[in-house]
Enzyme design. Sequence first.
Site, PDB file in Angstrom:
ATOM      1  N   CYS A   2     -19.153 -38.301 -26.462  1.00 30.15           N
ATOM      2  CA  CYS A   2     -18.267 -39.436 -26.205  1.00 30.15           C
ATOM      3  C   CYS A   2     -17.754 -40.022 -27.517  1.00 30.15           C
ATOM      4  O   CYS A   2     -18.291 -39.789 -28.576  1.00 30.15           O
ATOM      5  CB  CYS A   2     -19.048 -40.524 -25.465  1.00 30.15           C
ATOM      6  SG  CYS A   2     -19.846 -39.910 -23.993  1.00 30.15           S
ATOM      7  N   ARG A  27     -13.651 -34.820 -30.236  1.00 29.27           N
ATOM      8  CA  ARG A  27     -15.034 -34.802 -29.720  1.00 29.27           C
ATOM      9  C   ARG A  27     -15.078 -34.351 -28.268  1.00 29.27           C
ATOM     10  O   ARG A  27     -16.137 -34.131 -27.703  1.00 29.27           O
ATOM     11  CB  ARG A  27     -15.650 -36.198 -29.854  1.00 29.27           C
ATOM     12  CG  ARG A  27     -15.727 -36.706 -31.288  1.00 29.27           C
ATOM     13  CD  ARG A  27     -16.054 -38.194 -31.329  1.00 29.27           C
ATOM     14  NE  ARG A  27     -17.379 -38.465 -30.893  1.00 29.27           N
ATOM     15  CZ  ARG A  27     -18.455 -38.407 -31.692  1.00 29.27           C
ATOM     16  NH1 ARG A  27     -18.300 -38.062 -32.947  1.00 29.27           N
ATOM     17  NH2 ARG A  27     -19.653 -38.669 -31.241  1.00 29.27           N
ATOM     18  N   TRP A  75     -17.508 -37.967 -22.462  1.00 29.25           N
ATOM     19  CA  TRP A  75     -17.839 -36.550 -22.232  1.00 29.25           C
ATOM     20  C   TRP A  75     -19.008 -36.596 -21.262  1.00 29.25           C
ATOM     21  O   TRP A  75     -20.128 -36.940 -21.661  1.00 29.25           O
ATOM     22  CB  TRP A  75     -18.209 -35.878 -23.555  1.00 29.25           C
ATOM     23  CG  TRP A  75     -18.737 -34.494 -23.382  1.00 29.25           C
ATOM     24  CD1 TRP A  75     -20.036 -34.127 -23.157  1.00 29.25           C
ATOM     25  CD2 TRP A  75     -17.993 -33.261 -23.379  1.00 29.25           C
ATOM     26  NE1 TRP A  75     -20.140 -32.777 -23.034  1.00 29.25           N
ATOM     27  CE2 TRP A  75     -18.915 -32.210 -23.165  1.00 29.25           C
ATOM     28  CE3 TRP A  75     -16.657 -32.938 -23.551  1.00 29.25           C
ATOM     29  CZ2 TRP A  75     -18.528 -30.871 -23.111  1.00 29.25           C
ATOM     30  CZ3 TRP A  75     -16.285 -31.596 -23.504  1.00 29.25           C
ATOM     31  CH2 TRP A  75     -17.202 -30.590 -23.275  1.00 29.25           C
ATOM     32  N   ASN A 101     -22.655 -43.784 -26.093  1.00 29.89           N
ATOM     33  CA  ASN A 101     -22.704 -42.349 -26.352  1.00 29.89           C
ATOM     34  C   ASN A 101     -24.174 -42.000 -26.489  1.00 29.89           C
ATOM     35  O   ASN A 101     -24.896 -42.637 -27.261  1.00 29.89           O
ATOM     36  CB  ASN A 101     -21.940 -42.010 -27.640  1.00 29.89           C
ATOM     37  CG  ASN A 101     -22.024 -40.516 -27.946  1.00 29.89           C
ATOM     38  OD1 ASN A 101     -22.279 -39.716 -27.054  1.00 29.89           O
ATOM     39  ND2 ASN A 101     -21.837 -40.150 -29.205  1.00 29.89           N
ATOM     40  N   GLY A 102     -24.644 -41.016 -25.710  1.00 31.56           N
ATOM     41  CA  GLY A 102     -26.055 -40.614 -25.792  1.00 31.56           C
ATOM     42  C   GLY A 102     -26.611 -40.446 -24.391  1.00 31.56           C
ATOM     43  O   GLY A 102     -25.874 -40.324 -23.419  1.00 31.56           O
ATOM     44  N   GLU A 486     -25.485 -10.469 -29.743  1.00 29.05           N
ATOM     45  CA  GLU A 486     -24.806 -11.732 -30.087  1.00 29.05           C
ATOM     46  C   GLU A 486     -24.380 -11.727 -31.549  1.00 29.05           C
ATOM     47  O   GLU A 486     -23.265 -12.132 -31.883  1.00 29.05           O
ATOM     48  CB  GLU A 486     -25.733 -12.913 -29.789  1.00 29.05           C
ATOM     49  CG  GLU A 486     -25.203 -14.270 -30.194  1.00 29.05           C
ATOM     50  CD  GLU A 486     -23.877 -14.652 -29.525  1.00 29.05           C
ATOM     51  OE1 GLU A 486     -23.441 -13.957 -28.582  1.00 29.05           O
ATOM     52  OE2 GLU A 486     -23.249 -15.619 -29.971  1.00 29.05           O
ATOM     53  N   LYS A 490     -20.515 -12.119 -32.763  1.00 27.06           N
ATOM     54  CA  LYS A 490     -20.081 -13.158 -33.709  1.00 27.06           C
ATOM     55  C   LYS A 490     -19.290 -12.539 -34.852  1.00 27.06           C
ATOM     56  O   LYS A 490     -18.223 -13.009 -35.222  1.00 27.06           O
ATOM     57  CB  LYS A 490     -21.305 -13.906 -34.261  1.00 27.06           C
ATOM     58  CG  LYS A 490     -21.975 -14.848 -33.282  1.00 27.06           C
ATOM     59  CD  LYS A 490     -21.248 -16.145 -33.034  1.00 27.06           C
ATOM     60  CE  LYS A 490     -20.366 -16.242 -31.850  1.00 27.06           C
ATOM     61  NZ  LYS A 490     -20.730 -15.931 -30.528  1.00 27.06           N
ATOM     62  N   GLU A 493     -15.834 -10.988 -33.716  1.00 29.67           N
ATOM     63  CA  GLU A 493     -14.789 -11.879 -33.177  1.00 29.67           C
ATOM     64  C   GLU A 493     -14.220 -12.825 -34.225  1.00 29.67           C
ATOM     65  O   GLU A 493     -13.122 -13.339 -34.055  1.00 29.67           O
ATOM     66  CB  GLU A 493     -15.284 -12.638 -31.954  1.00 29.67           C
ATOM     67  CG  GLU A 493     -16.291 -13.721 -32.181  1.00 29.67           C
ATOM     68  CD  GLU A 493     -16.613 -14.476 -30.882  1.00 29.67           C
ATOM     69  OE1 GLU A 493     -15.725 -14.656 -30.040  1.00 29.67           O
ATOM     70  OE2 GLU A 493     -17.766 -14.858 -30.726  1.00 29.67           O
ATOM     71  N   HIS A 509     -31.407   7.711 -29.982  1.00 32.76           N
ATOM     72  CA  HIS A 509     -30.636   8.349 -28.890  1.00 32.76           C
ATOM     73  C   HIS A 509     -29.155   8.387 -29.227  1.00 32.76           C
ATOM     74  O   HIS A 509     -28.315   8.409 -28.335  1.00 32.76           O
ATOM     75  CB  HIS A 509     -30.890   7.576 -27.591  1.00 32.76           C
ATOM     76  CG  HIS A 509     -32.332   7.562 -27.210  1.00 32.76           C
ATOM     77  ND1 HIS A 509     -32.986   8.661 -26.701  1.00 32.76           N
ATOM     78  CD2 HIS A 509     -33.264   6.584 -27.335  1.00 32.76           C
ATOM     79  CE1 HIS A 509     -34.254   8.359 -26.489  1.00 32.76           C
ATOM     80  NE2 HIS A 509     -34.460   7.108 -26.866  1.00 32.76           N
ATOM     81  N   LYS A 608     -10.543 -20.009 -26.283  1.00 31.11           N
ATOM     82  CA  LYS A 608     -11.864 -20.631 -26.145  1.00 31.11           C
ATOM     83  C   LYS A 608     -12.394 -20.426 -24.724  1.00 31.11           C
ATOM     84  O   LYS A 608     -13.572 -20.205 -24.530  1.00 31.11           O
ATOM     85  CB  LYS A 608     -11.798 -22.130 -26.464  1.00 31.11           C
ATOM     86  CG  LYS A 608     -13.159 -22.841 -26.369  1.00 31.11           C
ATOM     87  CD  LYS A 608     -14.196 -22.232 -27.273  1.00 31.11           C
ATOM     88  CE  LYS A 608     -15.582 -22.787 -27.066  1.00 31.11           C
ATOM     89  NZ  LYS A 608     -16.632 -21.986 -27.760  1.00 31.11           N
TER      90      LYS A 608
HETATM   91  C1  AGP Z   1     -18.295 -16.093 -27.552  1.00 33.87           C
HETATM   92  O1  AGP Z   1     -18.331 -16.465 -28.912  1.00 33.87           O
HETATM   93  C2  AGP Z   1     -16.900 -16.065 -26.992  1.00 33.87           C
HETATM   94  N1  AGP Z   1     -16.208 -17.270 -27.226  1.00 33.87           N
HETATM   95  C3  AGP Z   1     -16.860 -15.599 -25.529  1.00 33.87           C
HETATM   96  O2  AGP Z   1     -17.573 -14.386 -25.442  1.00 33.87           O
HETATM   97  C4  AGP Z   1     -17.453 -16.571 -24.488  1.00 33.87           C
HETATM   98  O3  AGP Z   1     -18.849 -16.650 -24.654  1.00 33.87           O
HETATM   99  C5  AGP Z   1     -17.134 -16.042 -23.086  1.00 33.87           C
HETATM  100  O4  AGP Z   1     -15.733 -16.006 -22.938  1.00 33.87           O
HETATM  101  C6  AGP Z   1     -17.748 -16.879 -21.963  1.00 33.87           C
HETATM  102  O5  AGP Z   1     -17.190 -18.164 -21.984  1.00 33.87           O
HETATM  103  P1  AGP Z   1     -17.880 -19.303 -21.091  1.00 33.87           P
HETATM  104  O6  AGP Z   1     -19.270 -19.474 -21.630  1.00 33.87           O
HETATM  105  O7  AGP Z   1     -17.030 -20.523 -21.282  1.00 33.87           O
HETATM  106  O8  AGP Z   1     -17.909 -18.836 -19.658  1.00 33.87           O
END
Ligand code: AGP
Length: 613
Positions: A2, A27, A75, A101-102, A486, A490, A493, A509, A608
């Site tokens: 928030c 935020r 938020w 906020n909290g 993961e 990272k 991407e 394998h 995003k």
């Molecule tokens: C991860 O860094 C990416 N931004 C992407 O893989 C993301 O995790 C995926 O699109 C899922 O998004 P969501 O968690 O909003 O469902």
Amino acid sequence: MCGIVGYIGEKESTKILLEGLHRLEYRGYDSAGLAVVSPDKKLEVRKVVGKLSEMDKSVEEKPMPGSTGIGHTRWATHGVPNKVNSHPHTSCDGKIAVVHNGIIENYDSLKQQLQKEGHEFKSQTDTEVVAHLVEKHYKGNLEQAVIAALNEVEGAYALGILCEDEPDKMIAARKGSPLIIGLGEGENFIASDVPAILKYTRKVLYPKDLEMAVLTKDDVKLLNLEGKELEQDIKEVEFDAEAAEKQGYDYFMLKEINEQPRAIRETIAGRLGEDGTKVKLEDIGLSEEDLKSVKKIVMVSCGTAWHACLVGKYLIEEFAKVPVEVDYASEYRYRNPIVDKDVLFMTVTQSGETADTLAALRLAKEKGAKVVSVVNVVGSSIARESDGVIYTRAGVEIGVASTKAYTSQITALYLFALYLGQVNENLKTSREEELLKELNAVPEKMETMLKNEEFNKAIEECKNQYFEATDFLYLGRKYNFPNALEGALKLKEISYIHAEGYGAGEMKHGPIALVDEKLPVVCNAPKDSVYEKMISNIQEIRARSGKVISIATEGDKEIKKHSDNVIYVPETEESLTPLLVVVPLQLLSYHIAVKRDCDVDQPRNLAKSVTVE
Ligand code: AGP
């Protein structure tokens, strides 16, 4: 998170409040509100759902005159985004207004007590209890009433408070959530963060936890919660508004990596029993009987959230002894899945709007499954369409590359696994207590690690040695196999370097054919039950001249003999190592991407939230 802004002075407050809230839009929020003391000393409250521009319009059409006011962008953490749940919240008589906020962790018990005493609540929020508590203790002095109220409150708060009977006064208080006091000439300010007030002043006070401020237009007093006046350490803000939004970090991703300890704490907050040795998940939407009847769990997700599901699988099978199947949402929705009545369907999602995940959820529901989702955005489509939710409280995640959402998802799944094991009696109480103690220790261990010079130097060295590599391999086993995936995601991407994650046992394998002197191989090798196996895999790589970057447990000297680089993380319970091991993987990707002049927060081709197929 928030946003809070407050103004007390001689100018029209509304314009200053709205400007400040716009400065805090980064935020993230889903609703907004203002409370202003009018020239005839009446407290007026106005709220909107959605964007701040709605409030701009509302104030344009019907001004809110007055030189004292507080504003808020919400938020949501408790209660869906709607007008009633938006801040400011008011006391029964409407004379006290609060923005917050909290998380008030004991709001449930406080609310019940206040209702018994005749207080009528309008919202589903935790915040509203503060307005009624202050009203209960108000005997003509606002700061004394606030002190009495805060001595009953547990949890995190940054507060702005006004009272119609003391129109020339504003109270601010904080514990665990950010709050600053801006000092002007004939005017003073409060805000969640400096960008909101930089236009008016650079003289700032940073109250510590359990401190409060009493503001008038000409004076600011800093008090502790016994009412004792404190010294004021006034600072001059150096950086500009743009930098301030990132709190001095170059990118939101780095800021969010560093917010992970707070995000984990907030995801845990309010979900442990009174003595902190049991888990309680209220809005999970399933009774204990429902949970006891769960014979299998199907977890479906995308991207980083799918990696969190893989960690969740290990956790749930170990602590609750319930079999878990994990699938990509984009696969699940087209493979005509079999869904039995005693299957619990779960999704994990930061945005709550991912198209494949939402479609898979709808398909499972059509087939009769109950759905529980781990979601970061309150009131998002997936949250609304699930039977129950476990909200991660990571706050808004702006960087496209998910970081604090991932560790918050693992934390939420950790709590769920313990809760399920507690309910179906497959987890001994003593073991649950041990695990919760270790879980609660993770945020501080992470904070210490993030500040550790050796840790950051080791990452810097890896960045300088390998930023020009064309390929990376990430390996892990058991709890840190998902982190291999993961870490690779990272890197690829945000730096656009090709990277693959594999179960280390899979090397022989096929992938081991890739290994040569040009290939950096990141090996997740904390001291755990598969450590020796990881060492063997590392030796296989070294025997073929591969470059080994080991993520290891502090104090492990042995691994140095087998590695070109070692990045140490603090020791913790095996099942919690993913939370710590992933941080150097995030930072390595971040620093390599910056070195390669990539747009870290907005990588090419990515969004995003993938709200289309
Ligand atoms: C991860 O860094 C990416 N931004 C992407 O893989 C993301 O995790 C995926 O699109 C899922 O998004 P969501 O968690 O909003 O469902």
